[in-house]
Design a protein around this motif. Structure first.
Motif, PDB file in Angstrom:
ATOM      1  N   ARG A   2      18.394   9.475  -9.125  1.00 33.85           N
ATOM      2  CA  ARG A   2      18.851   9.990  -7.835  1.00 33.85           C
ATOM      3  C   ARG A   2      20.372  10.014  -7.704  1.00 33.85           C
ATOM      4  N   ILE A   3      21.070   9.904  -8.807  1.00 33.04           N
ATOM      5  CA  ILE A   3      22.535  10.034  -8.758  1.00 33.04           C
ATOM      6  C   ILE A   3      22.956  11.355  -8.122  1.00 33.04           C
ATOM      7  N   PRO A   4      22.321  12.486  -8.456  1.00 32.81           N
ATOM      8  CA  PRO A   4      22.766  13.745  -7.836  1.00 32.81           C
ATOM      9  C   PRO A   4      22.700  13.742  -6.314  1.00 32.81           C
ATOM     10  N   SER A   5      21.810  12.960  -5.727  1.00 34.71           N
ATOM     11  CA  SER A   5      21.676  13.001  -4.272  1.00 34.71           C
ATOM     12  C   SER A   5      22.950  12.565  -3.564  1.00 34.71           C
ATOM     13  N   PHE A   6      23.816  11.809  -4.256  1.00 35.41           N
ATOM     14  CA  PHE A   6      25.029  11.282  -3.631  1.00 35.41           C
ATOM     15  C   PHE A   6      26.236  12.207  -3.788  1.00 35.41           C
ATOM     16  N   VAL A   7      26.103  13.301  -4.525  1.00 35.98           N
ATOM     17  CA  VAL A   7      27.284  14.111  -4.828  1.00 35.98           C
ATOM     18  C   VAL A   7      27.507  15.236  -3.820  1.00 35.98           C
ATOM     19  N   ARG A   8      26.576  15.457  -2.887  1.00 41.63           N
ATOM     20  CA  ARG A   8      26.740  16.518  -1.897  1.00 41.63           C
ATOM     21  C   ARG A   8      26.525  15.949  -0.501  1.00 41.63           C
ATOM     22  N   PRO A   9      27.252  16.455   0.480  1.00 39.65           N
ATOM     23  CA  PRO A   9      27.093  15.901   1.842  1.00 39.65           C
ATOM     24  C   PRO A   9      25.727  16.155   2.436  1.00 39.65           C
ATOM     25  N   VAL A  10      25.105  17.285   2.103  1.00 40.66           N
ATOM     26  CA  VAL A  10      23.782  17.612   2.620  1.00 40.66           C
ATOM     27  C   VAL A  10      23.107  18.523   1.605  1.00 40.66           C
ATOM     28  N   TRP A  11      21.800  18.337   1.435  1.00 43.64           N
ATOM     29  CA  TRP A  11      21.090  19.094   0.399  1.00 43.64           C
ATOM     30  C   TRP A  11      20.321  20.290   0.935  1.00 43.64           C
ATOM     31  N   GLN A  17      16.055  15.899  -4.409  1.00 39.80           N
ATOM     32  CA  GLN A  17      17.128  14.936  -4.173  1.00 39.80           C
ATOM     33  C   GLN A  17      17.418  14.691  -2.696  1.00 39.80           C
ATOM     34  N   ALA A  18      16.885  15.506  -1.816  1.00 36.14           N
ATOM     35  CA  ALA A  18      17.151  15.339  -0.384  1.00 36.14           C
ATOM     36  C   ALA A  18      16.416  14.122   0.168  1.00 36.14           C
ATOM     37  N   ALA A  19      17.035  13.475   1.141  1.00 39.06           N
ATOM     38  CA  ALA A  19      16.422  12.311   1.802  1.00 39.06           C
ATOM     39  C   ALA A  19      15.598  12.804   2.979  1.00 39.06           C
ATOM     40  N   THR A  20      14.456  13.409   2.658  1.00 38.78           N
ATOM     41  CA  THR A  20      13.650  14.027   3.705  1.00 38.78           C
ATOM     42  C   THR A  20      12.217  13.494   3.684  1.00 38.78           C
TER      43      THR A  20
END
Length: 512
Positions: free
Chosen positions: A34-43, A142-145
């Motif tokens: 889940r490293i990619p989830s932290f590289v963008r402000p919103v997915w 990767q989104a926290a949904t």
């Protein structure tokens, strides 16, 4: 004489050391995937919708009244709690919680597999699940949904049922349902496990109470009528199978192919188990089948729906890998790891043009308005409100609730007549009470563009004037008061209703 007591001691040490050795491995793997989830402000727009909802709730909004969505309340509440503790300017706390959710799901699956097939199977199940859990388009995986936070509840429900803890199993089913409605599909394998044990009345009552009581509490906290309407009865048009067949076929084909590619290490052993008639426990197949039915429900086939398939798929593959030859399990892990690496790289490197578009629009809104101003973004990207730090002029954060665009798929069944019942009168009242300082038409020629939505077209014509285009979106500024008075139209009753005008949902949105 001395050897006999030593063997049990070594066994006890091994069993004691199992989780201290496995948990760091699963934790590291959950973080890495889940490293990619932290590289963008919103997915994706779901994250944006939840972020805007949470801000409105912190400002005193009421869920299913002044803050609305078609989803159950647990995740909006979780976002609200995270924002209250850590501030609302970043989704990083939610991304950390998403890592924890994936870890908890993997641990539950590892425990299930270990109980049934031994220590090695436990490690295999936990690792395979985490490797395949990111095997979709990164904006889905990767989104926290909803699906990510729903899965610990589904895994916990089966885990508790496997141990005969029926009250806890029902509570876990309720938690999954209150995160997303389709999470309730896990009740099917749970009920099967109860039936296989003879279904004593006391256990049935415990399971039923565990399922019903948390849902009843959530309904009471949010208002029973609004809860029922927004989570169940108010989505008839959205859940309708009518729509563009080719569009839906393309979506289901693409997302099925993505998950199948990510599961290249899991599918061969499952297929072999079927061919040799040595299939695993039936409750695992019921879990997979009920999850597949949940993915199909409504015939939308969005990529994040497919995440619900990954826990039972990982367990089925683990069960199938217990059949000799045992060396196939290493090949399954290696292939899954390679596929996982490709999806992680995709998440880190692929461009996100829609995010760049939303950021440009948010910068414009922040520049042209003040923090206290209300704005209207007519589109399907509610994250624009959150990125700009501006309050929406209406509780309907996307054009989808007012036109059924998301549910209408490729333009069919899109328009005012397909809106959620009772929304347009509330929308007109809200814009009259809190006229937006700016209106941003982000439809970009879509089937929900203002020229196809009479009420919105009339509202814009009566009070706003075009002020330019930005990245394909049209900006409208408010007219001077004297000009608005001259152009003020006669009251418009709106389109003919496609359903009864009075309903629990029609009443709930209008309350203050």
């Amino acid at each position: 004489m001395l050897a006999a007591p030593l063997a049990p001691a070594r066994t006890e040490v091994t069993r004691t050391a199992y989780w201290p050795r496995l948990l760091p491995l699963l934790t590291a793997l959950a973080c890495a995937t889940r490293i990619p989830s932290f590289v963008r402000p919103v997915w994706n727009p779901d994250e944006g919708y939840l972020a805007v909802q949470a801000r409105l709730l912190l400002q005193g909004g009421r869920l299913y009244d002044t803050v609305v969505d078609r989803k159950p309340p647990l995740l909006p509440w979780l976002y609200q709690a995270a924002f209250a503790l850590c501030g609302s300017g970043s989704l990083t706390p939610l991304r950390v919680l998403a890592v924890l959710a994936q870890l908890l799901t993997a641990v539950a699956l590892a425990s299930l597999a270990r109980r049934r097939w031994g220590d090695r199977a436990g490690r295999t199940a936990g690792v395979l699940y985490l490797l395949v859990s990111v095997g979709l388009n990164p904006e889905d995986a990767q989104a926290a949904t909803f699906e990510v936070f729903m899965l610990p509840g589904t895994a916990a429900a089966v885990w508790c049922a496997d141990r005969g803890r029926w009250g806890a199993a029902g509570t876990a089913v309720a938690a999954a349902f209150l995160t997303k409605q389709t999470g309730g599909a896990v009740l099917l394998p749970v009920a099967w496990l109860l039936y296989r044990r003879g279904a004593p009345r006391a256990d049935v009552a415990r399971l039923a109470a565990g399922c019903v009581l948390p849902v009843a509490v959530a309904a009471l906290l949010t208002g029973p009528a609004g809860f029922l309407f927004w989570t169940v009865t108010g989505s008839a048009a959205y859940a309708s199978p009518t729509g563009s067949g080719l569009h839906v076929l393309a979506r289901v084909s693409a997302n099925t192919a993505l998950l199948a590619g990510a599961s290249a290490g899991l599918l061969p052993p499952v297929v072999r188990a079927l061919r040799t008639a040595r299939s695993p426990a039936p409750e695992l197949w019921l879990w997979l089948a009920s999850s597949a039915a949940a993915v199909t429900l409504g015939f939308h086939f969005f990529g994040h729906y497919y995440l619900q398939l990954t826990p039972p798929l990982a367990l089925l593959a683990t069960a199938a890998l217990q059949v000799p030859p045992r060396d196939r399990h290493r090949a399954a892990v290696r292939v899954s790891a390679c596929c996982c690496a490709l999806f992680v790289a995709w998440g880190l490197l692929a461009p996100r043009p829609e995010l760049r578009h939303a950021e440009r629009l948010a910068a414009l809104l922040a520049h042209r308005t003040g923090p206290a101003d209300r704005v209207l973004v007519w589109g399907i990207h509610p994250e624009t409100y959150w990125l700009a730090g501006r309050t929406p002029a209406t509780r309907y954060l996307t054009a989808g609730l007012l036109t059924n665009y998301s549910g209408g798929r490729d333009g069919l069944r899109v328009g005012e007549r397909y809106a959620v019942a009772g929304t347009w009168p509330v929308f007109r009242r809200e814009l009259a009470a809190h006229a937006p300082a700016l209106v941003l038409d982000d439809s970009r020629g879509g089937p929900y563009a203002p020229d196809r939505v009479p009420t919105l077209r009339r509202l814009l014509a009566a009070g706003y004037t075009p002020a330019g285009r930005v990245d394909g979106a049209v900006l409208y500024t408010r007219m001077p008061a004297a000009q608005r008075a001259r152009l003020s139209p006669a009251p418009y009753a709106g389109p003919p209703p496609a359903r009864p005008a009075r309903s629990p949902g029609a009443a709930a949105p209008g309350r203050r």
